[in-house]
Enzyme design. Structure first.
Site, mmCIF file in Angstrom:
data_model
loop_
_atom_site.group_PDB
_atom_site.id
_atom_site.type_symbol
_atom_site.label_atom_id
_atom_site.label_comp_id
_atom_site.label_asym_id
_atom_site.label_seq_id
_atom_site.Cartn_x
_atom_site.Cartn_y
_atom_site.Cartn_z
ATOM 1 N N TRP A 318 -11.920 4.818 -4.495
ATOM 2 C CA TRP A 318 -12.386 3.804 -3.548
ATOM 3 C C TRP A 318 -12.565 2.459 -4.236
ATOM 4 C CZ3 TRP A 318 -16.896 0.893 -3.620
ATOM 5 C CH2 TRP A 318 -17.186 0.165 -2.453
ATOM 6 N N HIS A 319 -12.951 2.492 -5.505
ATOM 7 C CA HIS A 319 -13.190 1.248 -6.232
ATOM 8 C C HIS A 319 -11.898 0.502 -6.549
ATOM 9 C CE1 HIS A 319 -17.146 3.102 -6.871
ATOM 10 N NE2 HIS A 319 -17.579 1.891 -7.128
ATOM 11 N N GLY A 320 -10.795 1.196 -6.643
ATOM 12 C CA GLY A 320 -9.563 0.497 -6.945
ATOM 13 C C GLY A 320 -8.390 1.436 -7.104
#
Length: 463
Positions: A318-320
């Site tokens: 989700w962060h990247g």
């Protein structure tokens, strides 16, 4: 438009005055216009994406509300699919195409697209999914007002980097206009000033240390690996918690309350406690909308460990769009599984020494896990890992002793004041002149030490 710029504070001051003098509904309209202006400051095209996502999710929520049985579930699946397709295209298309090409030895250059990642897309997508899921569960009635729903999604204090606001926490607040009394002003100003100091004085001062260590080709004068790892561990907390403090303070002055997103995570005594106090809005979202639907801990120990790994792995992604983020998530999933299996006997230990050992161990483990998160590639992450046995190298950080002393001094103060008596007194009971003096001193510290010429963006803007 960044929180740490004069431009933003002029914008915020104008919006605050107008919202406070206008009637409630007119104020909501103004906030929507201001939020889209705020968002458009990055790229006008993003505003059309935000508006389209808002309209689609509003009508999908109404469809879910009206439907029953299997049809109701199908509408929910459609809503989740639409949101994940939007997120997947903008954030992960090139990542998966490139990974697929690398797997088969192909050149991805002809398949990848020149896609600009909209700021905040991960946050407002998760908020939309939560809204549709809550309506499906009948935990929330679908909003009958497109105006209210649009304000929930676009409200500028949390639009770009969170926290991830639940619809049941925000939408009921639209029914009345909260007064701008002394308590709200005190609370909001203290949060804003505290957030600015965390970001502009502490996080930005630590950034050069972390950047020097995690550069793909480190400089000859780069400090030892441990210095960069600890610097980034403290930087990302001060940076993201600082953003959250500012967002919560601005929202409060505008008449809205946001739940806390950090509860002193680096004082956690185990990794489970860490995730109950770090990025709370994301960890609770993952728990409620992914971990529990997967079965949580209801299907045996083995399945519980698998669920933890899935949830944390996806939380990392989700962060990247990078396998490094997935590795970071899987590391935390593994630590959570180990703590669940063996942690009860350790947690049963009592006394200040056991607490201190738990805090230090958890901080070190969390800091080590930040290495793949921060490193731009696997090679850099491995280089930093293998450099750690070389030691701290105190002589190389002589010029940084001031900022490190302040940071660990603040951590000690927080440890001694775990119940936040000092902050509670300052906000609720201290004389007005004391609050004003504290804010004035903090602003003086900002003027003296903040790196105004660097304009370092908040770390979570990229997610």
């Amino acid at each position: 438009m960044l929180f740490d710029t004069v431009r933003y504070w002029i914008f915020f001051a104008v919006v605050l005055v107008l919202v406070r003098v206008l009637p409630r509904r007119s104020g909501h309209v103004l906030l929507i216009v201001a939020s889209y202006a705020f968002y458009s400051a990055w790229d006008m095209r993003f505003a059309f994406l935000l508006a389209g996502s808002t309209a689609v999710n509003f009508f999908l929520g109404l469809a879910i509300q009206r439907a029953e049985g299997l049809t109701r579930r199908r509408w929910l699946i459609a809503a989740v699919t639409v949101n994940l397709v939007v997120l997947g295209f903008f954030k992960y298309f090139n990542f998966f195409v490139g990974s697929f090409a690398a797997l088969f030895g192909l050149d991805p250059a002809g398949a990848v697209l020149n896609i600009v990642l909209p700021v905040g897309v991960s946050f407002f997508t998760f908020e939309s999914i939560a809204y549709c899921a809550d309506v499906h569960r009948r935990d929330l009635r679908a909003s009958a007002s497109l105006l209210d729903f649009a304000l929930f999604i676009a409200f500028f204090p949390h639009l770009v980097a969170g926290p991830i606001i639940r619809p049941r926490d925000f939408l009921p607040q639209l029914a009345s206009k909260a007064p701008l009394d002394e308590a709200a002003v005190r609370w909001g100003l203290v949060q804003i000033v505290k957030g600015l100091v965390k970001k502009m004085v502490l996080a930005d001062a630590l950034a050069p240390l972390a950047n020097a260590v995690f550069a793909p080709v480190p400089a000859v004068t780069a400090p030892p690996g441990w210095v960069g790892v600890l610097a980034f561990s403290l930087q990302i907390y001060c940076d993201f918690a600082g953003y959250t403090d500012i967002a919560r303070g601005c929202a409060r002055l505008l008449g809205f309350s946001f739940p806390p997103n950090f509860e002193r995570p680096y004082l956690a005594q185990n990794i489970t406690e860490f995730w109950r106090s770090w990025h709370i809005s994301l960890s609770t979202w993952l728990r409620d909308y992914l971990y529990i639907p997967l079965g949580g801990n209801r299907k045996g120990e083995g399945r519980t460990y698998v669920n933890l790994m899935i949830v944390m792995g996806l939380g990392g992604l989700w962060h990247g769009a990078s396998w490094n983020f997935a590795i970071w998530g899987l590391l935390h999933g593994a630590m959570l599984a180990v703590h669940r299996r063996f942690g009860k006997s350790v947690d049963a230990a009592r006394g200040w020494l056991a607490a201190a050992i738990g805090i230090v161990t958890t901080f070190v483990l969390a800091s080590l896990a930040w290495i793949p998160f921060r490193a731009p590639d696997h090679a850099t992450a491995w280089r930093v890992f293998v450099s750690l046995p070389d030691g701290i190298g105190w002589e190389s950080i002589e010029s940084w002793r001031g900022i490190l002393f302040v940071l660990f001094g603040l951590m000690l103060l927080c440890a001694l004041d775990r119940r936040r008596r000092l902050q509670t007194w300052l906000i609720e009971r201290a004389p007005t002149w004391v609050v004003g003096t504290a804010c004035g001193v903090s602003l003086w510290v900002l003027a003296l030490f903040a790196k105004l010429d660097q304009q370092l963006p908040f770390i979570y803007f990229q997610f």
